[in-house]
Design an enzyme around this catalytic site. Structure first.
Site, PDB file in Angstrom:
ATOM      1  N   ASP A  95      -1.028   6.234  -3.243  1.00 28.58           N
ATOM      2  CA  ASP A  95      -0.399   7.718  -3.281  1.00 28.58           C
ATOM      3  C   ASP A  95      -0.841   8.608  -4.523  1.00 28.58           C
ATOM      4  O   ASP A  95      -0.022   9.442  -4.601  1.00 28.58           O
ATOM      5  CB  ASP A  95       1.155   7.285  -3.244  1.00 28.58           C
ATOM      6  CG  ASP A  95       1.698   7.817  -2.024  1.00 28.58           C
ATOM      7  OD1 ASP A  95       1.029   8.098  -0.954  1.00 28.58           O
ATOM      8  OD2 ASP A  95       3.084   7.527  -1.730  1.00 28.58           O
ATOM      9  N   LYS A 121      -5.763  10.349  -4.016  1.00 25.77           N
ATOM     10  CA  LYS A 121      -7.349  10.146  -3.718  1.00 25.77           C
ATOM     11  C   LYS A 121      -7.668  11.073  -2.638  1.00 25.77           C
ATOM     12  O   LYS A 121      -8.882  11.619  -2.464  1.00 25.77           O
ATOM     13  CB  LYS A 121      -7.628   8.780  -3.500  1.00 25.77           C
ATOM     14  CG  LYS A 121      -7.362   7.936  -4.730  1.00 25.77           C
ATOM     15  CD  LYS A 121      -7.734   6.255  -4.805  1.00 25.77           C
ATOM     16  CE  LYS A 121      -6.632   5.561  -3.652  1.00 25.77           C
ATOM     17  NZ  LYS A 121      -5.225   5.580  -4.122  1.00 25.77           N
ATOM     18  N   THR A 122      -7.047  10.616  -1.505  1.00 24.16           N
ATOM     19  CA  THR A 122      -7.672  11.282  -0.051  1.00 24.16           C
ATOM     20  C   THR A 122      -7.404  12.685  -0.073  1.00 24.16           C
ATOM     21  O   THR A 122      -8.228  13.276   0.617  1.00 24.16           O
ATOM     22  CB  THR A 122      -6.843  10.640   1.148  1.00 24.16           C
ATOM     23  OG1 THR A 122      -6.988   9.126   0.973  1.00 24.16           O
ATOM     24  CG2 THR A 122      -7.404  11.147   2.519  1.00 24.16           C
ATOM     25  N   HIS A 173      -3.208   0.907  -1.743  1.00 28.26           N
ATOM     26  CA  HIS A 173      -2.489  -0.197  -1.492  1.00 28.26           C
ATOM     27  C   HIS A 173      -3.011  -1.619  -2.238  1.00 28.26           C
ATOM     28  O   HIS A 173      -3.922  -1.936  -1.979  1.00 28.26           O
ATOM     29  CB  HIS A 173      -2.051  -0.379  -0.168  1.00 28.26           C
ATOM     30  CG  HIS A 173      -0.641  -1.060   0.226  1.00 28.26           C
ATOM     31  ND1 HIS A 173      -0.665  -2.397  -0.140  1.00 28.26           N
ATOM     32  CD2 HIS A 173       0.402  -0.487   0.758  1.00 28.26           C
ATOM     33  CE1 HIS A 173       0.684  -2.685   0.206  1.00 28.26           C
ATOM     34  NE2 HIS A 173       1.174  -1.617   0.766  1.00 28.26           N
TER      35      HIS A 173
END
Ligand SMILES: Nc1nc2c(ncn2[C@@H]2O[C@H](COP(=O)(O)OP(=O)(O)OP(=O)(O)O)[C@@H](O)[C@H]2O)c(=O)[nH]1
Ligand SMILES: [Mg+2]
Length: 559
Positions: free
Chosen positions: A12, A15-16, A63
């Site tokens: 969270d 990064k994306t 994760h």
């Protein structure tokens, strides 16, 4: 040089979103990723730099349950992009991902402080300071995917990091670790991965390992665009017609045929983050593959990893060792070592003293994987061996030949596969299946009196065969043309034999043929000697049996 940049960082931390802001592409494509708002598997996007270069970006999940995917993604990258949330600072996977990056030997990269729009400037400053301490030597840039802040600066910093990556892996035979395999309608199986070394082009013959399957490349794409050849460092999609999708999976590798060995063992120099016990079982990540292996420790710093499935590794590769978390890594010293590892061997391996590892002949190809060449070694045909070993062989053969019976001063040729290539260098002469010193001739040695005695026995026995007691002596006399064997373990003197032969030939020439009883009469002996002699003439091709008689073969004459 083409390069792949890999993200890293805690779940969270943005990064994306940052990848999307940089490339315009949303790499969270799985429905589950969309639904949960987290990344699970690897994502890929092309990253255009201001100078016109195009890098590949791999987005990894943060994760803790998907660290294995992160390792698979990070294993081929040249530059890292570590992401730290401005509001949270470094967290557990920030540290673990960073450790993995270091264990993989990825030296250059950039840290992006994300979500700078969402917190006070002081906090951004604090987290930036923390990142500088955490990753010394890397540029740290405050960014926001939302507002676009810092993105240009980040691109520039990535370009600079890319410049610092040395072109080390570019050459060498092709090796591509597969991270995805899928079927495209009308094309068939397509596999993607980062090309670790070499290049791949249309029509290339490759081998899929560990399946050991020969494949041919129909077409190659880099970021959805067809290319003639893809280069090391690029993310590549390769179409493999005729290959079933299930045959090639993440963790498999496409290689230039014959260029790499597959092995169930890796000799590594350990890098321990936590103590690793001898015989401990750990997950070994290599390329995009994961193996549950046993660690056999050797000395303080080394280990042999024993794997349940084959790897295609090269010297200098890095592996990551994980239990529930990352506990260490390894630098591959020998990608296909023998089972028994000694400290001495590791020392030589680490020093790069590859010549010292070779003693008895090994095939050249089994050395090429160590990348050390063969300087200081001898070569004959496909075989490589040490000079000391050759000297030893030479001395050993000489000693054994010298101990051989002077009646036949040779020894059997060693049955080893290298014999044909290597023996010519060992100072011996090959005659048929035996080895001699060059120019060696047989001699009676101290058997002279025995030979004399046997020969006088043969002479006085005339046409009557004499039993052989001393086989070596008889063989010697036979080679010298001093006796002729008949029957089983019997001999005739050379002169009586020639006389008998002349009688037989004369009879055949006048009468057209000869019978056993006629020959017996001519010899003036019993039936048995005559019989043995006729059989010998048959065996030598002088005569041929026709019913109860013998006739001369055409070649035979009174010569
Ligand atoms: N305000 C603000 N929020 C952001 C920004 N970037 C990301 N976020 C928030 O952070 C959430 C997570 O961002 P992602 O980019 O999905 O995080 P991630 O690091 O890819 O997460 P994993 O892949 O699951 O590890 C997003 O859903 C946004 O709500 C940003 O620049 N500004
Ligand atoms: Mg993500």
């Amino acid at each position: 040089m083409p390069l792949t940049v890999g993200t890293a960082g805690h779940i969270d931390h943005g990064k994306t979103w940052l990848v999307r802001a940089l490339t315009g592409k949303d790499t969270d494509r799985l429905p589950e990723e969309k639904a949960r708002g987290i990344s699970i598997d690897l994502g890929y996007a092309p990253l255009d730099l201001r100078d016109g270069r195009r890098l590949s970006l791999i987005d990894v999940p943060g994760h803790e349950r998907f660290v294995r995917n992160m390792v698979a993604g990070a294993s081929g990258i040249g530059v890292f992009l570590l992401v730290v949330d401005a509001g949270e600072g470094a967290r557990s996977q920030t540290h673990e991902h960073l450790a993995i990056i270091r264990l993989l030997g990825i030296e250059h990269g950039v840290v992006a402080i994300t979500k700078a729009d969402a917190v006070d400037p002081e906090l951004v400053e604090l987290v930036t300071e923390e990142a500088r301490e955490l990753v010394p030597g890397a540029a740290v840039i405050a960014t926001s995917a939302k507002s676009g802040r810092g993105l240009d600066e980040l691109r520039l910093a990535l370009a600079e990091a890319a410049d610092r990556v040395e072109e080390e892996r570019a050459d060498g035979p092709a090796r591509l670790f597969v991270d995805r395999a899928f079927t495209l309608h009308g094309i068939g199986t397509v596999v993607t991965g980062t090309l670790w070394s070499g290049s791949v082009g249309e029509g290339d013959a490759l081998r899929a390992e560990p399946a050991g399957l020969d494949v041919r490349v129909r077409s190659v794409q880099v970021h959805d665009r067809p290319v003639e050849r893809a280069e090391a460092g690029q993310r590549v999609a390769v179409a493999l017609p005729g290959v079933e999708r299930r045959v090639v999976r993440r963790g498999d590798v496409l290689v230039a045929p014959g260029a790499y060995l597959t092995s169930y063992r890796l000799d590594v120099a350990l890098d321990e983050l936590e103590p690793i016990a001898d015989r401990q079982r750990l997950h070994v990540h290599h390329g995009t593959a994961e193996h549950y292996a046993r660690v056999v420790r050797v000395g303080e710093r080394w280990a042999q990893l024993r794997l349940p499935s084959p790897v295609v590794a090269a010297r200098g590769d890095r592996v990551v060792l994980r239990d529930r978390t990352t506990v260490g890594g390894g630098l591959v010293l020998d990608p296909a070592p023998p089972r028994h590892a000694s400290e001495e061997r590791f020392e030589l391996l680490e020093r790069g003293d590859l010549a010292a590892l070779v003693h008895a002949p090994v095939r050249a190809e089994t050395l090429s994987h160590l990348g050390g060449g063969s300087s200081g070694l001898e070569q004959a045909g496909d075989w490589i061996f040490s000079r000391a070993w050759l000297e030893g062989l030479r001395a050993d053969l000489r000693a054994r030949i010298e101990a051989a019976d002077p009646l036949d001063p040779g020894i059997p040729t060693p049955p080893d596969p290298w014999a044909k290539d290597v023996l010519p260098l060992a100072g011996v002469e090959r005659r048929g299946a035996r080895l001699y010193l060059p120019g060696a001739v047989a001699s009676l040695g101290d058997r002279g009196p025995a030979a004399e005695k046997f020969e006088s026995e043969l002479a006085s026995a005339g046409f009557t065969p004499v039993a052989i007691d001393d086989r070596e002596l008889a063989s010697f006399l036979e080679r010298e043309g001093r006796l002729v064997r008949v029957g089983d373990g019997l001999a005739l003197g050379a002169e009586p034999y020639e006389d008998a032969k002349r009688l037989m030939v004369e009879e055949c020439e006048t009468a057209g043929s000869i019978t056993l009883s006629r020959f017996r009469d001519l010899l003036g002996t019993g039936r048995k000697p005559a019989q043995l002699l006729l059989e010998r003439f048959d065996a030598d091709g002088l005569t041929r049996r026709v019913g109860d008689e013998r006739v001369l073969r055409r070649r035979a004459g009174t010569a």
